[in-house]
Design a protein around this motif. Structure first.
Motif, short mmCIF file in Angstrom:
data_model
loop_
_atom_site.label_atom_id
_atom_site.label_comp_id
_atom_site.label_asym_id
_atom_site.label_seq_id
_atom_site.Cartn_x
_atom_site.Cartn_y
_atom_site.Cartn_z
N ILE A 129 0.87 -1.19 0.00
CA ILE A 129 0.00 0.00 0.00
C ILE A 129 0.90 1.23 0.00
CG2 ILE A 129 -0.25 -0.12 2.52
CD1 ILE A 129 -3.06 1.13 2.17
N ALA A 130 0.60 2.18 -0.87
CA ALA A 130 1.43 3.38 -0.93
C ALA A 130 0.63 4.53 -1.51
CB ALA A 130 2.67 3.14 -1.79
N VAL A 131 0.99 5.72 -1.06
CA VAL A 131 0.40 6.97 -1.54
C VAL A 131 1.53 7.82 -2.11
CG1 VAL A 131 -0.77 9.10 -0.79
CG2 VAL A 131 -1.55 6.87 0.06
N ARG A 144 0.48 12.67 0.62
CA ARG A 144 0.29 11.95 1.88
C ARG A 144 -0.35 12.84 2.94
NH1 ARG A 144 5.97 8.58 1.68
NH2 ARG A 144 5.34 7.41 -0.18
N GLY A 145 -0.85 12.21 4.00
CA GLY A 145 -1.41 12.93 5.13
C GLY A 145 -2.80 13.50 4.87
N ALA A 146 -3.43 13.07 3.80
CA ALA A 146 -4.77 13.58 3.46
C ALA A 146 -5.84 12.51 3.60
CB ALA A 146 -4.76 14.12 2.03
N GLY A 147 -5.46 11.36 4.19
CA GLY A 147 -6.45 10.30 4.41
C GLY A 147 -6.55 9.27 3.29
N GLY A 199 -4.35 7.04 2.30
CA GLY A 199 -3.86 5.72 2.74
C GLY A 199 -4.94 4.97 3.49
N ARG A 200 -5.62 5.66 4.40
CA ARG A 200 -6.69 5.03 5.16
C ARG A 200 -7.84 4.60 4.24
NH1 ARG A 200 -8.62 4.43 10.54
NH2 ARG A 200 -10.27 2.90 10.23
N ASN A 230 8.95 1.62 10.26
CA ASN A 230 7.95 2.38 9.49
C ASN A 230 6.79 2.82 10.39
OD1 ASN A 230 6.18 3.42 7.60
ND2 ASN A 230 6.41 1.71 6.17
N ALA A 249 4.84 5.56 10.31
CA ALA A 249 3.62 6.08 9.68
C ALA A 249 2.68 4.93 9.34
CB ALA A 249 3.97 6.88 8.43
N ARG A 267 1.18 3.27 12.44
CA ARG A 267 0.07 4.05 13.04
C ARG A 267 -1.19 3.91 12.21
NH1 ARG A 267 1.87 9.80 15.29
NH2 ARG A 267 -0.40 9.97 15.31
N LEU A 268 -1.02 3.94 10.90
CA LEU A 268 -2.19 3.72 10.02
C LEU A 268 -2.84 2.38 10.33
CD1 LEU A 268 -3.92 4.15 7.38
CD2 LEU A 268 -2.00 3.17 6.13
N TYR A 269 -2.03 1.33 10.44
CA TYR A 269 -2.58 -0.02 10.67
C TYR A 269 -3.21 -0.13 12.06
CZ TYR A 269 0.16 -1.22 6.54
OH TYR A 269 0.68 -1.27 5.28
C1 LIG Z 1 1.81 4.59 4.93
C2 LIG Z 1 1.15 5.49 3.88
C3 LIG Z 1 0.47 4.60 2.83
C4 LIG Z 1 0.09 6.36 4.57
O1 LIG Z 1 -0.60 7.10 3.56
P1 LIG Z 1 -1.28 8.52 3.89
O2 LIG Z 1 -2.23 8.82 2.80
O3 LIG Z 1 -0.23 9.53 4.18
O4 LIG Z 1 -2.04 8.16 5.26
P2 LIG Z 1 -3.35 8.86 5.83
O5 LIG Z 1 -3.32 10.32 5.53
O6 LIG Z 1 -4.54 8.09 5.39
O7 LIG Z 1 -3.12 8.67 7.40
C5 LIG Z 1 -3.79 7.64 8.10
C6 LIG Z 1 -3.10 7.43 9.44
O8 LIG Z 1 -1.78 6.94 9.25
C7 LIG Z 1 -0.91 7.46 10.24
N1 LIG Z 1 0.11 8.27 9.57
C8 LIG Z 1 0.16 8.60 8.27
N2 LIG Z 1 1.27 9.30 8.01
C9 LIG Z 1 1.95 9.40 9.17
C10 LIG Z 1 3.18 9.99 9.55
N3 LIG Z 1 3.97 10.62 8.66
N4 LIG Z 1 3.57 9.87 10.82
C11 LIG Z 1 2.80 9.22 11.73
N5 LIG Z 1 1.62 8.65 11.43
C12 LIG Z 1 1.21 8.75 10.17
C13 LIG Z 1 -1.78 8.28 11.16
O9 LIG Z 1 -2.26 7.44 12.19
C14 LIG Z 1 -2.89 8.70 10.24
O10 LIG Z 1 -4.08 8.99 10.92
P3 LIG Z 1 -4.35 10.50 11.44
O11 LIG Z 1 -4.15 11.39 10.28
O12 LIG Z 1 -5.75 10.43 11.92
O13 LIG Z 1 -3.33 10.72 12.51
C15 LIG Z 1 2.18 6.45 3.22
O14 LIG Z 1 2.92 7.09 4.24
C16 LIG Z 1 3.13 5.76 2.27
O15 LIG Z 1 2.84 5.60 1.09
N6 LIG Z 1 4.32 5.35 2.78
C17 LIG Z 1 5.33 4.69 1.98
C18 LIG Z 1 4.90 3.28 1.64
C19 LIG Z 1 4.72 2.44 2.88
O16 LIG Z 1 5.47 2.53 3.83
N7 LIG Z 1 3.70 1.57 2.84
C20 LIG Z 1 3.41 0.63 3.91
C21 LIG Z 1 4.29 -0.55 3.76
S1 LIG Z 1 3.84 -1.88 4.85
#
Ligand SMILES: CC(C)(COP(=O)(O)OP(=O)(O)OC[C@H]1O[C@@H](n2cnc3c(N)ncnc32)[C@H](O)[C@@H]1OP(=O)(O)O)[C@@H](O)C(=O)NCCC(=O)NCCS
Length: 153
Positions: free
Chosen positions: A73-75, A80-83, A85-86, A112, A114, A117-119
């Motif tokens: 899963i990746a954004v 990022r940070g706009a929901g 990923g969730r 990792n 971020a 925390r998402l999971y």
């Molecule tokens: C992990 C990833 C998919 C999250 O995508 P995103 O769109 O930024 O995530 P969201 O905006 O939906 O955030 C959902 C929750 O994730 C957590 N989160 C996301 N980014 C975070 C950060 N930089 N630091 C801490 N928590 C974070 C938070 O709990 C957040 O909820 P909140 O906003 O209510 O606090 C993105 O950071 C990514 O693509 N990372 C690189 C690829 C990766 O590591 N994938 C997972 C491999 S197992």
């Protein structure tokens, strides 16, 4: 609240998926690996895009015998940070539940935060560690599990 919509991945998305892998991971999947995964009948893959059709991110999962796994899963780093990923994760969980998965597994790099925390926010619980599971760089994997039934069924 995430302003994006999900749709099934199409073969025309392959270049965007390859670019996303490279932007998001130190050990990215190659085009061949992605093509092979997408050809598997057990694979579920969703793309997130905005109202203009801009590619925001993607999730790959698979299911077998009542179990699901999030493979990737990746954004887009700029989005990022706009929901999104969730939204992608919830979409994959709903699709896995619809495909009959009662339990969903995934692995994540120990560093990792971020993703972890998402999971955790999505109800995943750490159930184990695979030592030295990842390469480039070598790192432990935390194994996470989420039971789906009956909430999403
Ligand atoms: C992990 C990833 C998919 C999250 O995508 P995103 O769109 O930024 O995530 P969201 O905006 O939906 O955030 C959902 C929750 O994730 C957590 N989160 C996301 N980014 C975070 C950060 N930089 N630091 C801490 N928590 C974070 C938070 O709990 C957040 O909820 P909140 O906003 O209510 O606090 C993105 O950071 C990514 O693509 N990372 C690189 C690829 C990766 O590591 N994938 C997972 C491999 S197992």
């Amino acid at each position: 609240v995430s302003r994006c919509r999900l749709r099934p991945t199409a073969s025309a998305d392959l270049p965007a998926l390859v670019a996303l892998e490279r932007a998001a991971f130190s050990d990215p999947w190659t085009a061949a690996m992605l093509r092979e995964a997408l050809a598997e009948p057990s694979t579920l893959s969703l793309v997130a895009e905005d109202d203009a059709g801009t590619f925001l991110g993607a999730v790959l999962a698979r299911h077998a015998a009542g179990e699901g796994e999030i493979l990737s899963i990746a954004v887009d780093p700029a989005r990022r940070g706009a929901g999104h990923g969730r939204t992608l994760l919830d979409g994959a969980l709903a699709a896995l539940a619809a495909a009959g998965a009662g339990t969903v597994w995934l692995e994540v790099r120990r560093s990792n935060e971020a993703a972890q925390r998402l999971y955790a926010a999505a109800g995943f619980v750490a159930v184990g560690v695979r030592r030295g599971y990842y390469r480039d760089p070598t790192e432990d994997a935390v194994v996470l599990r989420r039971d789906l039934a009956p909430a999403l069924s």
